[in-house]
Enzyme design. Structure first.
Site, PDB file in Angstrom:
ATOM      1  N   HIS A   1      23.863  23.134  69.162  1.00 58.73           N
ATOM      2  CA  HIS A   1      24.203  22.463  70.096  1.00 58.73           C
ATOM      3  C   HIS A   1      23.498  22.735  70.947  1.00 58.73           C
ATOM      4  O   HIS A   1      22.334  24.138  70.940  1.00 58.73           O
ATOM      5  CB  HIS A   1      25.742  22.868  70.905  1.00 58.73           C
ATOM      6  N   ASP A  33      38.369  22.159  80.775  1.00 56.68           N
ATOM      7  CA  ASP A  33      36.528  22.440  81.738  1.00 56.68           C
ATOM      8  C   ASP A  33      36.232  21.375  82.306  1.00 56.68           C
ATOM      9  O   ASP A  33      35.111  21.873  82.808  1.00 56.68           O
ATOM     10  CB  ASP A  33      35.625  22.821  80.429  1.00 56.68           C
ATOM     11  N   ARG A  40      32.279  23.663  89.722  1.00 53.99           N
ATOM     12  CA  ARG A  40      31.277  23.715  89.862  1.00 53.99           C
ATOM     13  C   ARG A  40      30.043  23.741  90.348  1.00 53.99           C
ATOM     14  O   ARG A  40      29.221  23.756  91.294  1.00 53.99           O
ATOM     15  CB  ARG A  40      31.004  24.940  88.115  1.00 53.99           C
ATOM     16  N   SER A  85      31.839  27.250  79.208  1.00 48.58           N
ATOM     17  CA  SER A  85      31.784  25.920  79.466  1.00 48.58           C
ATOM     18  C   SER A  85      31.876  25.029  77.917  1.00 48.58           C
ATOM     19  O   SER A  85      32.100  24.474  76.729  1.00 48.58           O
ATOM     20  CB  SER A  85      31.239  25.492  79.861  1.00 48.58           C
ATOM     21  N   LYS A 109      34.032  24.125  74.776  1.00 46.26           N
ATOM     22  CA  LYS A 109      34.072  22.877  73.651  1.00 46.26           C
ATOM     23  C   LYS A 109      33.466  22.595  72.286  1.00 46.26           C
ATOM     24  O   LYS A 109      34.246  21.887  71.865  1.00 46.26           O
ATOM     25  CB  LYS A 109      33.138  21.885  74.717  1.00 46.26           C
TER      26      LYS A 109
END
Length: 438
Positions: A82, A161, A168, A183, A187
């Site tokens: 990621h 989220d 946010r 967050s 995921k």
């Protein structure tokens, strides 16, 4: 228990327990906790902070707010990577096929681009016919058959989220380390991978502006990963200039294909090799970085890595001939060369500004409802520390939006800072965070 008492505790800097955090997450998802109450709590968290135990509870609550993807049916060790988002970041399209060609199962759920950061799904859809909406069964079958699948993240993965992040984004509560970590990890941990490599971007084109901020975020995410049973590692990479030369969906896929052929930009290859090497070490396939890099280079030289990309494209409905003939990618009709207005050295390339220009050209979206021009973008001709002459090509713009072309040219010229040679060489890899560091 009620939201008012939870707000009062965090306002005073007191620690929230697991039940209180779950109450907030579940209540907000069900609209029992209102936007103004959730906003107040998020701001209190930004000011007062969350400790690791609170962050872990928040991550777990968001994971359990939706579905998880069980990968028990997938054979072998399952890996994922990621990136925290940047400009021209095409590493997934290089890393995935490389790791799959080494026998690891690359299992990735990706998102679309928003703002100045590009999305892997948009890039892949520049290949005619490519499908990102795989069923769970197709996803698992493809991984077992060819060791790689990349599909869209469904709305049922960590829905809390998604709702909290949207709030946010409009309440100036995005940049808290614990909120960012929970967050991202909610995921990623909803997917049953064994190894997770996180590429945390640092610099002007990223959320983390300093190495110290990135190290703190990385340490929290590594600790969360191991808390939930994942081998997790963080690399810190520089985003003070775009990665590679291409910024835009079709342009970036072409650059990824070139890299898998062994002909891509040096920085894109360097970061991709670093990510893959660390995953090969964590998996035990390689015993040291030199051995890992030798294996990866063999997969590039033999064409096996590029073949894996073609296999993924075919398995997901795409036209594999695009991989053999990149001229099939459709670039936007309006093309404009951008020339240097001065001479010297490229001291700086403002990555965030480049990303914003690409978005205005049509390559990105301001809201999730916006459409994207897959052929729009910017092809850079210079990198930091390169010499440049007045009138020399800096970049080429591609767009369908003629009305913004002149302003885009001026903005792009101003994104290149030209002057004397930098005293320090631009470094791409800025550090790493492993289990031993947390």
């Amino acid at each position: 228990m009620n939201i008012q008492s939870i707000l009062e505790k965090k306002k005073k800097g007191l620690k929230l327990n697991k039940d209180e955090i779950f109450y907030f997450v579940e209540g907000y998802l069900k609209d029992e906790v209102k936007d103004y109450q959730a906003s107040a709590l998020l701001m209190a968290i930004c000011i007062r902070g969350l400790d690791f135990e609170e962050t872990s509870h928040l991550t777990e609550a968001m994971i359990k707010s939706g579905d998880t993807v069980d990968l028990e049916e997938v054979e072998g060790e399952k890996v994922d990577k990621h990136s925290t988002g940047g400009v021209g970041d095409t590493t997934t399209l290089v890393v995935g096929p490389l790791l799959a060609s080494c026998g690891l199962a690359f299992t990735k759920l990706s998102g679309r681009g928003l703002g100045h950061t590009g999305g892997t799904l948009d890039k892949l859809e520049s290949i005619a016919g490519f499908r990102i909406d795989l069923s769970r069964e197709e996803f698992i079958r493809n991984i077992n058959d060819i060791k790689i699948a990349i599909m869209g993240q469904t709305a049922t993965i960590a829905p809390a989220d998604k709702k909290i992040y949207a709030l946010r984004d409009v309440t100036a509560t995005v940049d808290d380390k614990s909120l960012i970590a929970s967050s991202i990890m909610s995921k990623k941990l909803a997917i049953g991978s064994d190894i997770l490599l996180l590429d945390v971007k640092v610099g002007s084109g990223s959320f983390m502006k300093t190495v110290e901020e990135a190290e703190a975020l990385g340490a929290t995410m590594v600790k969360l990963g191991y808390e939930f049973g994942r081998k997790t590692y963080v690399l810190l990479s520089n985003m003070d200039e775009p990665l590679g030369y291409a910024v835009g969906n079709s342009l970036e896929v072409i650059e990824a294909i070139d890299t898998l052929r062994g002909q891509g930009p040096a920085d894109l290859k360097e970061l991709s090799m670093a990510i893959c090497s660390k995953i090969l070490l964590l998996s035990g396939i390689s015993s040291d970085r030199k051995e890992a890099e030798k294996l990866l280079q063999e997969k590039i030289d033999s064409g096996e890595a590029l073949e894996k990309f073609k296999e993924m494209v075919s398995a997901q409905g795409g036209d594999p001939s695009y991989i053999d003939d990149v001229s099939k990618f459709e670039l936007s009709a309006i093309k404009r060369e951008v020339l240097s207005t001065g001479a010297g050295y490229i001291k700086e390339i403002k990555a965030l500004q480049i990303g914003e220009i690409a978005k205005e050209l049509g390559a990105g979206r301001a809201t999730k409802e916006d459409s994207v021009d897959l052929g729009a973008g910017i092809l850079l001709n210079k990198k930091i520390d390169d010499p440049v002459e007045e009138g020399e090509l800096l970049a080429t713009l591609y767009t369908q939006r003629e009305s913004i072309l002149e302003s885009a040219v001026k903005d792009l010229q101003s994104a290149f800072v030209i002057g004397d040679k930098n005293q320090q060489k631009y470094e791409l890899l800025l550090g790493e965070v492993g289990r031993e560091d947390v």
